[in-house]
Design an enzyme around this catalytic site. Structure first.
Site, PDB file in Angstrom:
ATOM      1  N   GLU A   1      -2.762   7.669   2.603  1.00 38.69           N
ATOM      2  CA  GLU A   1      -2.295   8.074   3.940  1.00 38.69           C
ATOM      3  C   GLU A   1      -0.959   8.812   3.844  1.00 38.69           C
ATOM      4  O   GLU A   1      -0.688   9.708   4.647  1.00 38.69           O
ATOM      5  CB  GLU A   1      -2.215   6.836   4.861  1.00 38.69           C
ATOM      6  CG  GLU A   1      -3.617   6.349   5.224  1.00 38.69           C
ATOM      7  CD  GLU A   1      -3.735   4.858   5.496  1.00 38.69           C
ATOM      8  OE1 GLU A   1      -2.704   4.193   5.686  1.00 38.69           O
ATOM      9  OE2 GLU A   1      -4.886   4.367   5.498  1.00 38.69           O
TER      10      GLU A   1
ATOM     11  N   GLU B   1      -7.721   3.308  -5.167  1.00 41.10           N
ATOM     12  CA  GLU B   1      -8.220   3.245  -3.799  1.00 41.10           C
ATOM     13  C   GLU B   1      -9.007   4.519  -3.486  1.00 41.10           C
ATOM     14  O   GLU B   1      -8.408   5.545  -3.106  1.00 41.10           O
ATOM     15  CB  GLU B   1      -7.058   3.128  -2.816  1.00 41.10           C
ATOM     16  CG  GLU B   1      -6.197   1.902  -3.024  1.00 41.10           C
ATOM     17  CD  GLU B   1      -5.528   1.459  -1.732  1.00 41.10           C
ATOM     18  OE1 GLU B   1      -5.719   0.317  -1.343  1.00 41.10           O
ATOM     19  OE2 GLU B   1      -4.841   2.287  -1.104  1.00 41.10           O
TER      20      GLU B   1
ATOM     21  N   GLY C   1     -10.467   1.819   4.981  1.00 37.56           N
ATOM     22  CA  GLY C   1     -10.611   1.630   6.429  1.00 37.56           C
ATOM     23  C   GLY C   1     -11.935   2.126   6.982  1.00 37.56           C
ATOM     24  O   GLY C   1     -12.089   2.253   8.199  1.00 37.56           O
TER      25      GLY C   1
ATOM     26  N   HIS D   1       0.272   6.027  -1.424  1.00 42.68           N
ATOM     27  CA  HIS D   1      -0.935   5.653  -0.669  1.00 42.68           C
ATOM     28  C   HIS D   1      -1.586   6.930  -0.140  1.00 42.68           C
ATOM     29  O   HIS D   1      -0.905   7.887   0.217  1.00 42.68           O
ATOM     30  CB  HIS D   1      -0.560   4.731   0.485  1.00 42.68           C
ATOM     31  CG  HIS D   1      -1.748   4.108   1.138  1.00 42.68           C
ATOM     32  ND1 HIS D   1      -2.513   4.779   2.058  1.00 42.68           N
ATOM     33  CD2 HIS D   1      -2.326   2.889   0.979  1.00 42.68           C
ATOM     34  CE1 HIS D   1      -3.510   3.984   2.451  1.00 42.68           C
ATOM     35  NE2 HIS D   1      -3.420   2.842   1.814  1.00 42.68           N
TER      36      HIS D   1
ATOM     37  N   ASN E   1      -1.560  -4.710   2.504  1.00 39.70           N
ATOM     38  CA  ASN E   1      -0.874  -3.561   3.100  1.00 39.70           C
ATOM     39  C   ASN E   1      -1.094  -3.608   4.610  1.00 39.70           C
ATOM     40  O   ASN E   1      -2.178  -3.313   5.094  1.00 39.70           O
ATOM     41  CB  ASN E   1      -1.460  -2.268   2.504  1.00 39.70           C
ATOM     42  CG  ASN E   1      -0.905  -1.017   3.157  1.00 39.70           C
ATOM     43  OD1 ASN E   1       0.091  -1.082   3.900  1.00 39.70           O
ATOM     44  ND2 ASN E   1      -1.527   0.123   2.893  1.00 39.70           N
ATOM     45  N   TRP E   2      -0.028  -3.983   5.327  1.00 44.34           N
ATOM     46  CA  TRP E   2      -0.177  -4.174   6.781  1.00 44.34           C
ATOM     47  C   TRP E   2      -0.124  -2.853   7.544  1.00 44.34           C
ATOM     48  O   TRP E   2      -0.356  -2.825   8.745  1.00 44.34           O
ATOM     49  CB  TRP E   2       0.899  -5.119   7.304  1.00 44.34           C
ATOM     50  CG  TRP E   2       0.795  -6.518   6.775  1.00 44.34           C
ATOM     51  CD1 TRP E   2      -0.063  -6.990   5.817  1.00 44.34           C
ATOM     52  CD2 TRP E   2       1.590  -7.640   7.180  1.00 44.34           C
ATOM     53  NE1 TRP E   2       0.144  -8.328   5.603  1.00 44.34           N
ATOM     54  CE2 TRP E   2       1.152  -8.765   6.418  1.00 44.34           C
ATOM     55  CE3 TRP E   2       2.628  -7.817   8.097  1.00 44.34           C
ATOM     56  CZ2 TRP E   2       1.723 -10.027   6.566  1.00 44.34           C
ATOM     57  CZ3 TRP E   2       3.200  -9.074   8.243  1.00 44.34           C
ATOM     58  CH2 TRP E   2       2.749 -10.167   7.486  1.00 44.34           C
ATOM     59  N   LYS E   3       0.254  -1.786   6.886  1.00 39.41           N
ATOM     60  CA  LYS E   3       0.363  -0.456   7.515  1.00 39.41           C
ATOM     61  C   LYS E   3       1.204  -0.527   8.806  1.00 39.41           C
ATOM     62  O   LYS E   3       2.085  -1.367   8.906  1.00 39.41           O
ATOM     63  CB  LYS E   3      -1.027   0.122   7.780  1.00 39.41           C
ATOM     64  CG  LYS E   3      -1.935   0.060   6.568  1.00 39.41           C
ATOM     65  CD  LYS E   3      -3.163   0.897   6.723  1.00 39.41           C
ATOM     66  CE  LYS E   3      -4.099   0.643   5.562  1.00 39.41           C
ATOM     67  NZ  LYS E   3      -5.193   1.590   5.491  1.00 39.41           N
TER      68      LYS E   3
ATOM     69  N   SER F   1     -11.632  -1.196   1.866  1.00 36.73           N
ATOM     70  CA  SER F   1     -12.560  -2.063   2.618  1.00 36.73           C
ATOM     71  C   SER F   1     -12.961  -3.303   1.815  1.00 36.73           C
ATOM     72  O   SER F   1     -14.117  -3.731   1.873  1.00 36.73           O
ATOM     73  CB  SER F   1     -13.793  -1.269   3.054  1.00 36.73           C
ATOM     74  OG  SER F   1     -13.407  -0.225   3.929  1.00 36.73           O
TER      75      SER F   1
ATOM     76  N   GLY G   1      -6.171  -3.801   3.004  1.00 43.42           N
ATOM     77  CA  GLY G   1      -5.647  -3.297   4.277  1.00 43.42           C
ATOM     78  C   GLY G   1      -6.076  -4.202   5.425  1.00 43.42           C
ATOM     79  O   GLY G   1      -5.445  -5.225   5.697  1.00 43.42           O
ATOM     80  N   GLY G   2      -7.157  -3.822   6.086  1.00 40.60           N
ATOM     81  CA  GLY G   2      -7.595  -4.529   7.302  1.00 40.60           C
ATOM     82  C   GLY G   2      -7.671  -6.040   7.159  1.00 40.60           C
ATOM     83  O   GLY G   2      -7.175  -6.780   8.027  1.00 40.60           O
TER      84      GLY G   2
HETATM   85  C1  PEP Z   1      -5.415   0.319   2.132  1.00 44.17           C
HETATM   86  O1  PEP Z   1      -5.127   1.087   3.032  1.00 44.17           O
HETATM   87  O2  PEP Z   1      -4.649   0.174   1.184  1.00 44.17           O
HETATM   88  C2  PEP Z   1      -6.685  -0.388   2.229  1.00 44.17           C
HETATM   89  C3  PEP Z   1      -7.204  -0.842   1.133  1.00 44.17           C
HETATM   90  O3  PEP Z   1      -7.241  -0.478   3.487  1.00 44.17           O
HETATM   91  P1  PEP Z   1      -8.630  -1.195   3.890  1.00 44.17           P
HETATM   92  O4  PEP Z   1      -8.712  -2.484   3.109  1.00 44.17           O
HETATM   93  O5  PEP Z   1      -8.526  -1.438   5.354  1.00 44.17           O
HETATM   94  O6  PEP Z   1      -9.709  -0.259   3.521  1.00 44.17           O
END
Ligand code: PEP
Length: 277
Positions: free
Chosen positions: A119, A189, A195, A117, A30-32, A234, A255-256
């Site tokens: 967010e 999640e 994040g 998600h 997920n590049w957001k 994370s 994500g990251g």
């Molecule tokens: C996400 O936002 O779907 C996610 C898993 O982010 P991160 O890996 O950065 O926690």
């Protein structure tokens, strides 16, 4: 063949495994709201270039931002990389300024779409009912919904995390038939892990994934066996081993670490190694 070409315009995800088949493994990025055109295309190209050496037992998905989806589909065509959107509107078309419909996504070859998600829930007020409507619209177009659920920090601390996830699942997915449910991918999640650098322990992840699996089981063993449940929060190469080795963790939503080709490929490699049995 497990992996279809993107330009077949048929979502590979829409062919759930039947009972008895081994569970699918998926690693999705997920590049957001990150990258510009050069950054996004550079990352797609790097992943496509390295894709031949990725394990073949893992389905690899990337979710760039809307402006880069069409170009990403073109660049990923013929490779094992599938392209997903990060959101969609629930309506087919019309006066919804700024929105993007599943049929638009379908028309450019997008195969999956993240919905619900945390967010989107937190910053855009998305409810379980709205998320369910998006899932329905995606399924109607043969696009795989990657449905996100997970509790906030205070909900875990008060011991309400199983109840929260149960309600999110029932609220958004309760209306679907078994055949429809079998085409959904779930991502657990925990919001407190997204994040933040805090990750669920492998025991916490397995416990919740087993709970989600038991909810799926109420729709029958076939549904429970068909729906992959990914972990997100994370997840990085240095903690993925423990998470991906859990029996009910079928890969990750990243994500990251998905913004870096080498780290993302490493995560796919770890999933492939651990799930190859
Ligand atoms: C996400 O936002 O779907 C996610 C898993 O982010 P991160 O890996 O950065 O926690």
């Amino acid at each position: 063949m497990k992996y279809r070409r993107v330009d077949d315009r048929v979502p590979i995800f829409a062919t759930p495994h039947t009972t008895g088949a081994s569970m699918r493994t998926i690693v999705a990025g997920n590049w957001k709201m990150n990258k510009d055109l050069a950054g996004a295309t550079g990352l797609v190209d790097a992943l496509v270039e390295g894709a031949v050496s990725l394990p073949t037992n893992v389905e690899v998905v990337i979710a760039p931002a809307f402006p880069f989806l069409a170009e990403s589909v073109i660049r990923a065509r013929g490779s094992r990389i599938m392209v997903a959107a990060q959101n969609c509107h629930e309506k087919e078309s019309g006066a919804y300024t700024g929105e993007v419909s599943p049929s638009m996504l379908k028309s450019i070859g997008v195969q999956a779409c993240i919905v619900g998600h945390s967010e989107r829930r937190q910053f855009f007020g998305e409810s379980d009912a709205l998320i369910g409507a998006k899932v329905a619209a995606l399924l109607a177009h043969g696009i795989t919904p990657i449905f996100c659920c997970g509790e906030r920090k205070e909900e875990r601390e008060s011991g309400g995390h199983f109840q929260v996830v149960t309600e999110q699942m029932k609220g958004a997915l309760g209306r679907f038939s078994n055949a429809e449910l079998s085409c959904v991918v779930i991502a657990y999640e925990p919001v407190w892990a997204i994040g933040t650098g805090l990750t669920a322990t492998k025991e916490q992840a397995q416990e919740m994934h087993a709970h989600i699996r038991s909810l799926l089981h109420t729709h029958g063993a076939e549904v429970a066996a068909a729906v992959p449940v990914l972990y997100g929060g994370s997840c990085k190469p240095d903690n993925a081993e423990g998470l991906f080795s859990q029996p009910d963790v079928n890969g990750g939503l990243i994500g990251g670490a998905a913004l870096d080709a080498a780290q993302f490929a490493e995560l796919v490699g770890i999933a492939g190694r651990l799930k190859s049995a």
